[in-house]
Design a protein around this motif. Structure first.
Motif: not given
Length: 454
Positions: A21-22, A25, A27, A62-63, A74-76, A95
């Protein structure tokens, strides 16, 4: 394998195995769907039935927005586990700087149950076990466990603090004395957690006038619960006080008979944690109150003095100095003869606070028998007056001054006459004295300060 028609047949246990998780970001502009790359991979080595699924966002800047029915992430990169066989729908959106790009959902097929994912005591306490369901109700204080349906704790209170006894309780209102909290009609509201083929949840909410059906996700490691399609039982008047009634609500306690779920208050009253207090309906239906007889008042309540004895308690032989017991138990609300605080920290911040600590550390009062003189040292400023005693009512009246003050604070006593509501003749040097400074007639409740000899 039967394909479940609705998302309520979705059961996923999510645990992060790689924290991607960032924190920040950068974007990009809005992307076309063809530019968004993600993967949903079943780990057949871990679970030959496909129960373990790895979610991977492969689109930089991106999220990730995953929705797997009973939870969101919301984790990658995340891992979820399905305990029951069936077809499951996973939704993914990205997102971007230009907005959210919603991708086509992915359906995964799980061909076998793996009930080890619900082999945990908390799951059994909550549901009764695999193939069972369990119904819970709010505790109105009639079953020997909680004082009422809601308690107030410091905002970050968690399971471990409750277990080791370090949780800081702000207020545990008894419903019988605070019926504004929730309507009596909600005694008939119910909340059922099931493991009959999946983690299903249903509620019957009387004052909200709604029956809900949904799913839930119990994180037995993180001690949280997430619901989808339904919310926990609560007071209708509290709904607007919090913005999150679904996602990762903290579990404060869970046993066979009791459950506490925390919801953060987010309105203008300030950050605090509501603990909604539940008991199992089976326990409530079979509860038999112990025969304890009438509740006795606290020791020392409504003391009886011989003629002149209260004066001697206040002044000693000729004069005696008193201070607020800030480091012990400074204040209490004594209803029908019974108080509830054990220390100043029991009302910390919303009642007793740091400003009162400072006042108590630097102030004192003194009663002198000769001339019935009264002295007050308020943070270094000494003033004088006189006092008188009404022995018939145990009331003390100050002339020219008041008790120790905390200007601007709602608890600061503003009356010149106060009542000795608790005292211990012959033991004042070790137990002090309680001065009642305000009285709530409907509750038959005194608010009192505890003074000890200096």
């Amino acid at each position: 394998m039967k394909i479940f028609k609705y998302l309520i047949w979705l059961f996923a246990f999510a645990m992060a195995i790689v924290g991607c998780k960032k924190d920040t970001y950068n974007l990009s502009e809005r992307l076309d769907k063809s530019q968004v790359k993600f993967e949903v991979v079943q780990d057949l080595e871990t679970d030959p039935g496909g129960n373990t699924v790895i979610l991977i966002n492969k689109t930089p800047q991106t999220i990730a927005m995953w929705d797997y029915g009973t939870g969101k992430s919301n984790r990658d990169r995340d891992t979820i586990r399905f305990a029951f066989a069936g077809d499951y729908v996973i939704k993914f959106s990205a997102e971007t700087g230009g907005g959210v790009v919603e991708m086509d959902p992915v359906t995964v097929k799980v061909t076998a149950d793996n009930l080890s994912y619900v082999d945990d005591p908390l799951w059994n306490f909550l549901t009764g076990g695999v193939g069972q369901e369990k119904t819970w109700i709010l505790d109105y204080g009639d079953h020997g466990i909680f004082d009422g349906p809601v308690s107030y704790y410091e905002p970050l209170t968690n399971w471990q603090q409750m277990q080791d006894g370090t949780a800081k309780l702000g207020w545990a209102p008894a419903w019988k004395d605070n019926q504004w909290i929730i309507q009596e009609a909600d005694k008939a509201s119910t909340m059922t957690f099931s493991l009959k083929g999946g983690p299903f949840m249903k509620t019957h909410k009387v004052t909200e006038n709604v029956d809900e059906s949904g799913t839930y996700f119990l994180d037995s490691d993180g001690k949280t619960i997430t619901t989808s399609g339904a919310t926990i039982l609560r007071s209708q008047s509290f709904i607007a006080n919090a913005t999150n009634w679904n996602n990762k609500l903290v579990i404060l306690s869970l046993t066979e008979n009791q459950l506490q779920i925390g919801v953060r208050r987010t309105n203008s009253e300030g950050d605090y944690l509501y603990s909604w207090n539940f008991i199992s309906k089976e326990y409530a239906d079979n509860y038999v109150p112990p025969d304890t007889g009438p509740k006795l008042p606290d020791a020392g309540f409504d003391p009886k003095f011989e003629a002149g004895e209260l004066l001697t308690m206040l002044t000693g032989t000729s004069g005696q100095t008193w201070g607020i017991d800030g480091k012990g138990n400074a204040i209490d609300w004594i209803a029908k003869g019974n108080g509830w605080t054990k220390s100043s920290n029991d009302s910390r911040d919303w009642g007793w606070n740091a400003s009162w600590d400072a006042v108590a550390d630097n102030s004192w009062i003194r009663f002198e028998k000769n001339g019935m003189k009264y002295f007050r040292n308020q943070s270094g400023v000494v003033t004088t007056g006189t006092f008188s005693i009404n022995e018939a009512t145990n009331e003390v009246t100050l002339n020219g001054e008041l008790l120790i003050q905390n200007p601007g604070n709602w608890m600061s006593p503003a009356v010149a006459t106060f009542k000795v509501v608790k005292a211990f003749p012959g033991e004042a040097d070790t137990k002090g004295i309680w001065f009642g400074t305000s009285y709530d007639v409907p509750k038959d409740e005194w608010f009192a300060f505890h003074y000890i000899i200096q």
